[in-house]
Design a protein around this motif. Structure first.
Motif, PDB file in Angstrom:
ATOM      1  N   PHE A   1      -7.067  -3.104   1.402  1.00  0.00           N
ATOM      2  CA  PHE A   1      -6.838  -4.482   2.091  1.00  0.00           C
ATOM      3  C   PHE A   1      -7.576  -4.783   3.067  1.00  0.00           C
ATOM      4  CE2 PHE A   1      -4.341  -7.258   5.017  1.00  0.00           C
ATOM      5  CZ  PHE A   1      -4.598  -8.362   4.296  1.00  0.00           C
ATOM      6  N   ILE A   2      -7.959  -3.781   4.104  1.00  0.00           N
ATOM      7  CA  ILE A   2      -8.717  -3.993   5.308  1.00  0.00           C
ATOM      8  C   ILE A   2     -10.221  -4.337   4.841  1.00  0.00           C
ATOM      9  CG2 ILE A   2      -9.704  -2.719   7.250  1.00  0.00           C
ATOM     10  CD1 ILE A   2      -6.999  -1.406   7.680  1.00  0.00           C
ATOM     11  N   ASN A   3     -10.584  -3.451   3.793  1.00  0.00           N
ATOM     12  CA  ASN A   3     -11.909  -3.579   3.360  1.00  0.00           C
ATOM     13  C   ASN A   3     -12.188  -4.934   2.685  1.00  0.00           C
ATOM     14  OD1 ASN A   3     -12.824  -1.048   4.208  1.00  0.00           O
ATOM     15  ND2 ASN A   3     -12.187  -0.012   2.299  1.00  0.00           N
TER      16      ASN A   3
ATOM     17  N   ALA B   1       4.554 -10.797   8.174  1.00  0.00           N
ATOM     18  CA  ALA B   1       4.143 -11.178   6.942  1.00  0.00           C
ATOM     19  C   ALA B   1       3.987  -9.998   5.571  1.00  0.00           C
ATOM     20  CB  ALA B   1       2.590 -11.908   6.914  1.00  0.00           C
ATOM     21  N   VAL B   2       4.149 -10.363   4.569  1.00  0.00           N
ATOM     22  CA  VAL B   2       4.024  -9.113   3.479  1.00  0.00           C
ATOM     23  C   VAL B   2       3.111  -9.537   2.675  1.00  0.00           C
ATOM     24  CG1 VAL B   2       5.347  -8.063   1.707  1.00  0.00           C
ATOM     25  CG2 VAL B   2       6.764  -8.975   3.527  1.00  0.00           C
ATOM     26  N   VAL B   3       2.128  -8.509   2.310  1.00  0.00           N
ATOM     27  CA  VAL B   3       0.883  -8.478   1.498  1.00  0.00           C
ATOM     28  C   VAL B   3       1.263  -7.889   0.370  1.00  0.00           C
ATOM     29  CG1 VAL B   3      -1.535  -7.789   1.159  1.00  0.00           C
ATOM     30  CG2 VAL B   3      -0.777  -9.147   3.372  1.00  0.00           C
ATOM     31  N   LEU B   4       1.284  -8.209  -0.902  1.00  0.00           N
ATOM     32  CA  LEU B   4       1.604  -7.422  -1.894  1.00  0.00           C
ATOM     33  C   LEU B   4       0.127  -7.056  -2.738  1.00  0.00           C
ATOM     34  CD1 LEU B   4       4.415  -9.744  -3.596  1.00  0.00           C
ATOM     35  CD2 LEU B   4       4.630  -7.719  -2.222  1.00  0.00           C
ATOM     36  N   SER B   5      -0.099  -5.824  -2.515  1.00  0.00           N
ATOM     37  CA  SER B   5      -1.475  -5.366  -2.906  1.00  0.00           C
ATOM     38  C   SER B   5      -1.484  -5.319  -4.569  1.00  0.00           C
ATOM     39  CB  SER B   5      -1.935  -4.046  -2.060  1.00  0.00           C
ATOM     40  OG  SER B   5      -1.038  -3.048  -2.524  1.00  0.00           O
ATOM     41  N   LYS B   6      -2.586  -4.942  -5.050  1.00  0.00           N
ATOM     42  CA  LYS B   6      -2.783  -4.350  -6.532  1.00  0.00           C
ATOM     43  C   LYS B   6      -2.370  -5.384  -7.392  1.00  0.00           C
ATOM     44  CE  LYS B   6      -2.226   0.377  -4.815  1.00  0.00           C
ATOM     45  NZ  LYS B   6      -1.621   1.751  -5.153  1.00  0.00           N
ATOM     46  N   ALA B   7      -2.724  -6.672  -6.992  1.00  0.00           N
ATOM     47  CA  ALA B   7      -2.111  -7.873  -7.844  1.00  0.00           C
ATOM     48  C   ALA B   7      -2.778  -7.946  -9.220  1.00  0.00           C
ATOM     49  CB  ALA B   7      -2.222  -9.185  -7.155  1.00  0.00           C
TER      50      ALA B   7
ATOM     51  N   PHE C   1       2.229 -12.709   0.454  1.00  0.00           N
ATOM     52  CA  PHE C   1       0.900 -13.176  -0.499  1.00  0.00           C
ATOM     53  C   PHE C   1       0.436 -11.936  -1.354  1.00  0.00           C
ATOM     54  CE2 PHE C   1       0.975 -14.786   3.941  1.00  0.00           C
ATOM     55  CZ  PHE C   1       0.715 -16.011   3.921  1.00  0.00           C
ATOM     56  N   ALA C   2       0.062 -12.377  -2.333  1.00  0.00           N
ATOM     57  CA  ALA C   2      -0.558 -11.373  -3.222  1.00  0.00           C
ATOM     58  C   ALA C   2      -1.868 -11.319  -3.283  1.00  0.00           C
ATOM     59  CB  ALA C   2      -0.168 -11.821  -4.893  1.00  0.00           C
ATOM     60  N   THR C   3      -2.561  -9.707  -3.292  1.00  0.00           N
ATOM     61  CA  THR C   3      -4.067  -9.727  -2.911  1.00  0.00           C
ATOM     62  C   THR C   3      -4.361  -8.662  -4.233  1.00  0.00           C
ATOM     63  OG1 THR C   3      -3.657  -7.937  -1.361  1.00  0.00           O
ATOM     64  CG2 THR C   3      -3.789 -10.078  -0.561  1.00  0.00           C
TER      65      THR C   3
END
Length: 200
Positions: A47-49, A145-151, A176-178
């Motif tokens: 996510f940082i990348n 805030a929540v970031v949902l990775s690997k969407a 958020f989805a990312t």
């Protein structure tokens, strides 16, 4: 502020500042800080990348490699603090206690901390571990805030269902989805934190 101007001043790259464990070693600056937390395999580094458009955070095949607080300068707009992941069972009791002290100290004493991003694998459910982070943010008085990775692992409808599920479980609207693979969702997250946590 005009939305076009916001996009122009939002950071486009990241520079690594330093790593630290103790408060006395935190970098000295006058920028706002945003912390990022998550399970050891949640996809924090990816996510940082995604935010940096660059591979500045090392993505390891072995979860739990990050042991320090890593500080990144977001083009002099704010500082992103990557915290070691939680939920890594192979760590010893001493390591877990050290991790807890390091995280709680940072979240408690860092005066320029403006908010916490909690990264979760979109396929996981909200657990007591995440709830502890939420309660801690509430206790210390900074937003979450929540970031949902690997969407990319889910279909569009499944992604919407996952977002709704976390919103219901947490009572949070900032979910958020990312996808690091598709480089999707990072700008939405950054726009949110810039508008709500940074620019004031």
């Amino acid at each position: 502020m005009d939305r076009t101007l916001i996009v122009l001043v939002m950071p486009k790259s990241i520079q690594f500042i330093k790593s630290a464990v103790l408060a006395k070693d935190y970098p000295v600056h006058n920028m706002a800080e945003v912390a990022i937390a998550g399970r050891s395999n949640a996809g924090k580094s990816s996510f940082i990348n995604t935010l940096s458009k660059n591979k500045i955070a090392k993505v390891s095949a072995t979860p739990g490699k990050t042991r320090l607080l890593n500080f990144f300068n977001m083009e002099d707009s704010y500082v992103l603090t990557d915290m070691p992941g939680y939920g890594f069972a192979a760590r010893s009791g001493d390591e877990l206690r050290e991790w807890q002290r390091m995280i709680e100290t940072y979240l408690s004493v860092r005066e320029n901390l403006r908010g916490l991003i909690l990264v979760m694998d979109i396929r996981r459910s909200w657990t007591e571990d995440e709830e502890i982070m939420k309660r801690f943010s509430e206790r210390e008085g900074f937003p979450l805030a929540v970031v949902l990775s690997k969407a990319d692992k889910l279909s569009h409808s499944q992604k919407l269902q996952a977002i709704a599920k976390i919103k219901k479980a947490t009572g949070l609207s900032a979910v958020f989805a990312t996808s690091a693979l598709k480089k999707d969702g990072g700008e939405e997250v950054e726009r949110y934190i810039f508008e709500n946590w940074i620019k004031e």
